[in-house]
Design an enzyme around this catalytic site. Structure first.
Site, short mmCIF file in Angstrom:
data_model
loop_
_atom_site.label_atom_id
_atom_site.label_comp_id
_atom_site.label_asym_id
_atom_site.label_seq_id
_atom_site.Cartn_x
_atom_site.Cartn_y
_atom_site.Cartn_z
N TRP A 162 -1.93 -1.34 38.27
CA TRP A 162 -0.60 -0.80 38.56
C TRP A 162 0.45 -1.86 38.23
O TRP A 162 0.59 -2.84 38.95
CB TRP A 162 -0.51 -0.40 40.03
CG TRP A 162 -1.44 0.72 40.35
CD1 TRP A 162 -1.20 2.04 40.12
CD2 TRP A 162 -2.74 0.64 40.93
NE1 TRP A 162 -2.28 2.79 40.52
CE2 TRP A 162 -3.24 1.95 41.02
CE3 TRP A 162 -3.55 -0.41 41.37
CZ2 TRP A 162 -4.49 2.26 41.53
CZ3 TRP A 162 -4.79 -0.12 41.87
CH2 TRP A 162 -5.26 1.20 41.95
N HIS A 183 2.14 4.05 43.60
CA HIS A 183 1.41 5.29 43.82
C HIS A 183 1.72 5.77 45.24
O HIS A 183 2.35 5.05 46.02
CB HIS A 183 -0.10 5.11 43.59
CG HIS A 183 -0.73 3.95 44.31
ND1 HIS A 183 -2.06 3.68 44.27
CD2 HIS A 183 -0.20 2.98 45.12
CE1 HIS A 183 -2.34 2.61 44.99
NE2 HIS A 183 -1.23 2.17 45.51
N ARG A 209 6.36 2.64 37.85
CA ARG A 209 5.50 1.63 37.22
C ARG A 209 6.22 0.97 36.06
O ARG A 209 6.96 1.65 35.33
CB ARG A 209 4.20 2.25 36.71
CG ARG A 209 3.35 2.73 37.85
CD ARG A 209 1.99 3.19 37.43
NE ARG A 209 1.39 3.89 38.57
CZ ARG A 209 0.22 4.48 38.53
NH1 ARG A 209 -0.50 4.47 37.42
NH2 ARG A 209 -0.25 5.09 39.59
N GLN A 223 3.95 11.73 42.17
CA GLN A 223 2.54 11.92 42.52
C GLN A 223 2.42 12.79 43.78
O GLN A 223 3.36 12.88 44.57
CB GLN A 223 1.86 10.57 42.81
CG GLN A 223 1.44 9.83 41.57
CD GLN A 223 0.49 8.67 41.87
OE1 GLN A 223 0.40 8.19 43.00
NE2 GLN A 223 -0.18 8.19 40.85
N VAL A 266 -11.56 3.77 47.17
CA VAL A 266 -12.53 4.88 47.33
C VAL A 266 -13.91 4.43 46.85
O VAL A 266 -14.04 3.54 46.01
CB VAL A 266 -12.09 6.14 46.54
CG1 VAL A 266 -10.91 6.82 47.20
CG2 VAL A 266 -11.81 5.84 45.09
N ALA A 320 -9.89 11.52 49.28
CA ALA A 320 -8.47 11.38 48.94
C ALA A 320 -8.31 11.62 47.45
O ALA A 320 -9.26 11.50 46.68
CB ALA A 320 -7.98 9.98 49.30
C1 FA5 Z 1 -3.60 6.27 41.26
O1 FA5 Z 1 -2.39 6.08 41.26
C2 FA5 Z 1 -4.39 6.36 42.54
N1 FA5 Z 1 -3.56 6.02 43.65
C3 FA5 Z 1 -4.95 7.77 42.66
C4 FA5 Z 1 -5.96 7.93 43.74
C5 FA5 Z 1 -5.58 8.36 45.00
C6 FA5 Z 1 -7.32 7.64 43.49
C7 FA5 Z 1 -6.53 8.52 46.00
C8 FA5 Z 1 -8.24 7.80 44.46
C9 FA5 Z 1 -7.87 8.24 45.72
P1 FA5 Z 1 -3.72 6.61 38.67
O2 FA5 Z 1 -3.02 5.37 38.31
O3 FA5 Z 1 -4.83 7.01 37.80
O4 FA5 Z 1 -4.31 6.51 40.15
O5 FA5 Z 1 -2.65 7.78 38.75
C10 FA5 Z 1 -2.99 9.05 39.27
C11 FA5 Z 1 -2.36 10.15 38.42
O6 FA5 Z 1 -0.96 9.94 38.28
C12 FA5 Z 1 -2.88 10.19 36.97
O7 FA5 Z 1 -4.07 10.92 36.89
C13 FA5 Z 1 -1.75 10.88 36.25
O8 FA5 Z 1 -1.80 12.28 36.43
C14 FA5 Z 1 -0.54 10.35 37.00
N2 FA5 Z 1 0.05 9.21 36.30
C15 FA5 Z 1 -0.36 7.93 36.30
N3 FA5 Z 1 0.45 7.16 35.56
C16 FA5 Z 1 1.42 7.97 35.07
C17 FA5 Z 1 2.57 7.78 34.25
N4 FA5 Z 1 2.92 6.57 33.82
N5 FA5 Z 1 3.34 8.85 33.97
C18 FA5 Z 1 3.03 10.06 34.45
N6 FA5 Z 1 1.97 10.32 35.24
C19 FA5 Z 1 1.17 9.28 35.54
#
Ligand code: FA5
Length: 353
Positions: A162, A183, A209, A223, A266, A320
């Protein structure tokens, strides 16, 4: 000159000026009238100058009369001017001929929900119907909640997942723990710290981000976190809940894929993807040639996270997820670039009204 003849001249000037004013129809004519009547060499100014030719004891009354004439004519001039201007601009004025009472009223244009807001509401409603409660949390977060209590200690390499936007504000103890949340997962901790199990919440909200943008990545996006903790919760519950969500949002046509993934909070972790709406899974620019669009990370809440908030991991378990709301809206509406959402392009936004 004596007082009587002075006052007679004043009355004559008033009569002449009001008559000629009533004949005027254009701004040019009005300007000529103003110069001749109220201008530096105009009649009213001449009348005021004439006061000095009167005997001293008549000057006070004559001055009062001359000034009242000046005020009266100035007032008439201003109202004639705005009347002519309104007429020339075709604005409804005092004249009855300018008002068309048969014209229909102008309808008030109503705004509509932004496609992200509409997606968030729809998604939350699906989970609410499954017994989840919708809550919100802070966008400016503490390192403690965004990372540490999610099993990501300081200096841990997992923080590189992140790219964070830190807030340049020092606390009295010299630390700089504030950042824009990367997140919505910090709300897992805040929720569990504030209540005992069972827990079932969904948490929509903005996340940030430090990232380059492309067709599926924005630096600020939305999110929706989900958390369920209770006795006897298993991975089967996680899969059933998310599959039901996918069916309700995308219909039976779209396919959902679960693959192993790593998130420090997780164990086990999964990445959930939906087959690409654009290429139907063949591979294209939107899905980065993979045929799938990742919509969320998910998994079983790590025992260390449960223990950290005071829940006994021997008794309780939970699952989650964190999904990207814009990605869901893209899949639903066939939008091929996430950057459309926040470019303030009314042509794009009006399609969803
Ligand atoms: C997370 O942010 C974790 N907190 C998710 C999580 C929660 C995992 C609970 C397990 C348990 P990630 O970085 O992959 O994970 O982001 C989750 C979702 O946010 C992605 O699958 C995507 O749909 C969205 N996302 C991530 N980065 C971006 C971005 N830069 N722009 C738009 N959508 C995004």
């Amino acid at each position: 000159m004596n007082e009587k003849s002075y006052l007679e001249i004043r009355i004559q000037i008033e009569k002449d000026a009001l008559f000629s004013l009533s004949q005027i129809e254009t701004l040019n004519e009005l300007e000529t009238w103003r110069i001749n009547t109220l201008g530096r060499n105009g009649k009213v100014t001449g009348l005021l100058r004439g006061i000095s030719d009167l005997p001293v004891d008549s000057r006070r009354k004559a001055g009062g009369e001359a000034n009242s004439l000046k005020n009266l004519l100035t007032e008439k001039y201003e109202s004639q001017k705005s009347g002519i201007e309104n007429k020339e601009n075709n604005v409804t004025g005092n004249g009855p001929e300018l008002l068309d009472v048969t014209l229909p009223g102008r309808s008030i244009s109503l705004g509509s929900l932004h496609p992200t807001t509409a997606a968030v509401r729809e998604i939350c409603q699906v989970f609410e119907s499954m017994g989840f409660q919708t809550i919100e949390g802070p966008e400016v977060e503490l390192d403690k909640y965004n990372f540490q209590k999610l099993n990501i200690p300081e200096e841990h390499p997992a923080r590189d997942m992140w790219n964070s936007l830190w807030i340049d504000r020092e606390l009295p103890d010299g630390s700089r723990p504030l950042l824009l949340r990367t997140h919505t997962s910090p709300m897992q901790i805040r929720t569990m710290e504030s209540q005992s199990p069972p827990v079932r919440v969904v948490v929509p909200g903005k996340t940030y981000r430090y990232e380059a943008t492309d067709a599926t990545h924005e630096w600020q996006f939305c999110q929706i976190e989900g958390l369920a903790v209770d006795k006897d919760i298993t991975f089967a519950n996680l899969k059933a809940t998310l599959e039901e969500f996918a069916r309700r949002i995308f219909g039976d046509k779209r396919k959902a894929r679960f693959r192993c993934d790593f998130f420090p909070f997780v164990e086990p972790g999964a990445e959930v993807s939906i087959d690409c709406f654009k290429c139907e899974g063949d591979g294209c620019r939107v899905c980065g040639n993979t045929g799938w669009i990742e919509i969320m990370g998910a998994g079983m809440v790590h025992p260390k996270v449960l223990a950290g908030v005071g829940y006994d991991p021997e008794i309780y378990s939970g699952f989650a997820w964190g999904m990207g709301a814009e990605r869901i809206a893209m899949l639903k509406h066939g939008i091929d670039d996430i950057r459309h959402f926040y470019s303030n392009d009314m042509k794009f936004l009006k399609q969803f009204s």
